[in-house]
Enzyme design. Structure first.
Site, mmCIF file in Angstrom:
data_model
loop_
_atom_site.group_PDB
_atom_site.id
_atom_site.type_symbol
_atom_site.label_atom_id
_atom_site.label_comp_id
_atom_site.label_asym_id
_atom_site.label_seq_id
_atom_site.Cartn_x
_atom_site.Cartn_y
_atom_site.Cartn_z
ATOM 1 N N PRO A 72 94.316 46.783 45.849
ATOM 2 C CA PRO A 72 93.429 47.831 46.351
ATOM 3 C C PRO A 72 91.958 47.414 46.308
ATOM 4 O O PRO A 72 91.522 46.775 45.347
ATOM 5 C CB PRO A 72 93.690 48.997 45.394
ATOM 6 C CG PRO A 72 94.208 48.368 44.142
ATOM 7 C CD PRO A 72 94.881 47.089 44.530
ATOM 8 N N CYS B 14 66.759 48.929 65.822
ATOM 9 C CA CYS B 14 66.502 49.158 67.248
ATOM 10 C C CYS B 14 67.812 49.152 68.021
ATOM 11 O O CYS B 14 68.103 48.221 68.774
ATOM 12 C CB CYS B 14 65.570 48.079 67.777
ATOM 13 S SG CYS B 14 63.998 48.152 66.948
ATOM 14 N N GLU B 15 68.628 50.143 67.780
ATOM 15 C CA GLU B 15 69.935 50.294 68.423
ATOM 16 C C GLU B 15 70.175 51.779 68.570
ATOM 17 O O GLU B 15 70.171 52.497 67.561
ATOM 18 C CB GLU B 15 71.064 49.802 67.499
ATOM 19 C CG GLU B 15 71.127 48.348 67.231
ATOM 20 C CD GLU B 15 71.923 47.568 68.254
ATOM 21 O OE1 GLU B 15 72.763 48.159 68.964
ATOM 22 O OE2 GLU B 15 71.668 46.359 68.352
HETATM 23 N N1 LLP Z 1 94.661 42.864 50.732
HETATM 24 C C1 LLP Z 1 94.515 42.317 51.945
HETATM 25 C C2 LLP Z 1 95.296 41.137 52.294
HETATM 26 C C3 LLP Z 1 93.617 42.879 52.859
HETATM 27 O O1 LLP Z 1 93.497 42.334 54.065
HETATM 28 C C4 LLP Z 1 92.849 44.006 52.486
HETATM 29 C C5 LLP Z 1 91.885 44.587 53.410
HETATM 30 C C6 LLP Z 1 93.028 44.533 51.201
HETATM 31 C C7 LLP Z 1 93.943 43.935 50.358
HETATM 32 C C8 LLP Z 1 92.244 45.721 50.699
HETATM 33 O O2 LLP Z 1 92.478 46.879 51.430
HETATM 34 P P1 LLP Z 1 91.851 48.279 50.967
HETATM 35 O O3 LLP Z 1 92.559 48.687 49.694
HETATM 36 O O4 LLP Z 1 90.404 48.092 50.738
HETATM 37 O O5 LLP Z 1 92.155 49.197 52.092
HETATM 38 N N2 LLP Z 1 86.052 46.635 56.682
HETATM 39 C C9 LLP Z 1 87.069 47.639 56.885
HETATM 40 C C10 LLP Z 1 88.278 47.412 56.017
HETATM 41 C C11 LLP Z 1 88.943 46.072 56.247
HETATM 42 C C12 LLP Z 1 90.088 45.830 55.312
HETATM 43 C C13 LLP Z 1 90.606 44.453 55.475
HETATM 44 N N3 LLP Z 1 91.627 44.105 54.554
HETATM 45 C C14 LLP Z 1 86.449 49.002 56.606
HETATM 46 O O6 LLP Z 1 85.266 49.073 56.309
HETATM 47 O O7 LLP Z 1 87.122 50.010 56.728
#
Ligand code: LLP
Length: 436
Positions: free
Chosen positions: A291, A361-362
């Site tokens: 997580p 500036c967007e």
């Molecule tokens: N493990 C793997 C292999 C992942 O690709 C990710 C997230 C996680 C764990 C963690 O996931 P989480 O628990 O944070 O949901 N930038 C995007 C989120 C991209 C997540 C990519 N991978 C946002 O701001 O929503």
């Protein structure tokens, strides 16, 4: 503003974060400012550890560093008994520099560079999660050359459609991550890894997506992974001793969001896994989760100072703040919706509807559309909630805006975890070609 939790407010009507008056924090550290509440982070970590304790196969939670990786964060999560998931040499470097036990670090990535792999093997990283056919030979060669046997996992696409934003789905068949199941690519990868004497295959990995609220996709992931583990055993005789389910547990950004408590997702998955193992007469595999968002998301609040206010008659009022898509790209990138309040007017009636504009500036740099706020004036401190994940870590220097400082708050104490970037920081890597 409707918030999903109990916000602390003091007798002055000011927002309290980790026992600190948000108005004082803004005055002391300046704005924009990322504020992280330590107790919230630790509380979520402990929930995960408790949920995993008692599962007969054992297990561990790794913090997905991509959500918010800084040196002090390594200290917090290591002290809570969590491991770490990194996705680049840069993230690994933060962990190494923090003195993190590298046996508890896993390296991910759909296109790890030879340099990333070499650095990780040399450092003695716990696992490398293999994502592509090409990586198998590349990594095996590097490990052999360094005289190591590297523990690895293999990432598959479980083919599960989770209801979340298109850009943060990862487990579906049409994805750049991992090996397919139905097309035989996963099985081929397993055989190829087993044939490499410098690689030791341990685990099976998947990640179905991010900001997921429902339980069912996680239950489905358990079923798909366990059945795949049995299929691999049938076809190759190899038994995975570890299954890693990635992250993805959703959090509140608005009062309408309805996530379960983070550990409830884990409990459901473990109940399903235990029942399936009993039914099939299988030894329960070591259980790993990664997580990111759920550990740090709700712990973070960004403080901004209100500047210009522009009212377009009969249309809208734009309230501009001193931050932007450079410190929070998520609204522009994923249409993410956030909740905000005026940190110094928490008791005042919310009489106006305004839209919060960033300062780059967007036209698309809007942080929140149609927020209900009390009468707002220049100089007010605006607090945007749930900015702990994927804000600092995705920040840019667009328009040469320096990254804000990051402060840790707990029991009324506040200390810097990251200094605010200076203008010198912004040009320190600039060099002038000799012919200029
Ligand atoms: N493990 C793997 C292999 C992942 O690709 C990710 C997230 C996680 C764990 C963690 O996931 P989480 O628990 O944070 O949901 N930038 C995007 C989120 C991209 C997540 C990519 N991978 C946002 O701001 O929503």
């Amino acid at each position: 503003m409707t918030h999903w939790g109990n916000l602390s407010i003091n007798e002055k009507g000011h927002l309290i974060l980790g026992g600190c008056d948000a108005i004082d924090l803004a005055a002391r550290f300046g704005t924009p400012l990322y504020v992280m509440e330590e107790d919230t982070i630790r509380g979520v970590c402990r929930g995960y550890v408790r949920a995993i304790n008692g599962y007969p196969g054992g297990g561990k939670a790794l913090f997905a560093g991509k959500a918010f990786l800084i040196t002090a964060m390594c200290k917090i999560i290591e002290s809570e008994g969590l491991g770490l998931d990194v996705v680049s040499g840069g993230e690994l470097y933060v962990a190494m520099n923090a003195g993190f036990d590298l046996k508890n670090v896993y390296l991910h990535g759909n296109n790890k560079t030879p340099e990333d792999l070499r650095m990780a093997v040399k450092a003695g990283i716990g696992r490398i999660v293999i994502d592509s056919a090409n990586e198998i030979g590349l990594l095996a060669g590097i490990a052999k050359e360094l005289g190591r046997i590297q523990d690895v996992s293999v990432r598959i696409k479980p083919g599960i459609e989770a209801h979340t934003h298109e850009y943060i789905k990862t487990g579906q068949v049409d994805s750049k991550f991992g090996f397919g199941i139905g097309d035989g690519q996963g099985m081929r990868a397993v055989r190829d890894i087993l044939a490499q004497p410098s690689l030791s295959l341990i685990g099976l990995h998947c990640h179905i997506g991010s900001q997921i609220f429902e339980l069912q996709p996680f239950r489905d992931a358990v079923d798909v992974m366990l059945n795949y583990m049995l299929k691999v055993e049938q076809e190759t005789g190899f038994v995975f001793s570890e299954i890693n389910f990635g992250g993805g547990y959703g959090i509140h950004y608005t009062a309408e969001d309805a996530p379960l408590r983070p550990d409830e997702y884990v409990k459901t998955m473990l109940d399903e896994l235990t029942a399936l193992c009993n039914k099939k007469g299988v030894t329960p595999p070591f259980f790993v989760i990664e997580p990111g968002r759920s550990i740090v998301g709700e712990a973070g609040t960004t403080l901004y100072t209100v500047g210009d206010i522009k009212t377009i008659p009969d249309i809208r009022t734009y309230v501009s703040v001193d931050g932007s898509m450079a410190d929070n790209p998520r609204p522009a990138l994923y249409q993410a919706v956030y909740t905000c309040a005026l940190a110094g007017k928490m008791d005042a009636p919310e009489e106006t509807v305004v839209s919060i504009a960033g300062r780059t500036c967007e036209s698309g740099d809007m942080l929140i559309w149609n927020a209900k706020l009390p009468e707002t004036q220049a100089g007010d401190v605006l607090a945007v909630f749930s900015t702990g994940a994927y804000n600092y870590s995705m920040a840019s220097n667009y328009n040469k805006l320096p990254h804000p400082a990051v402060v840790l708050v707990k029991d009324g104490r506040a200390e810097l975890m990251v200094k605010r970037q200076s203008y010198d920081d912004l040009i320190k890597n600039d060099v002038i070609p000799s012919w200029l």
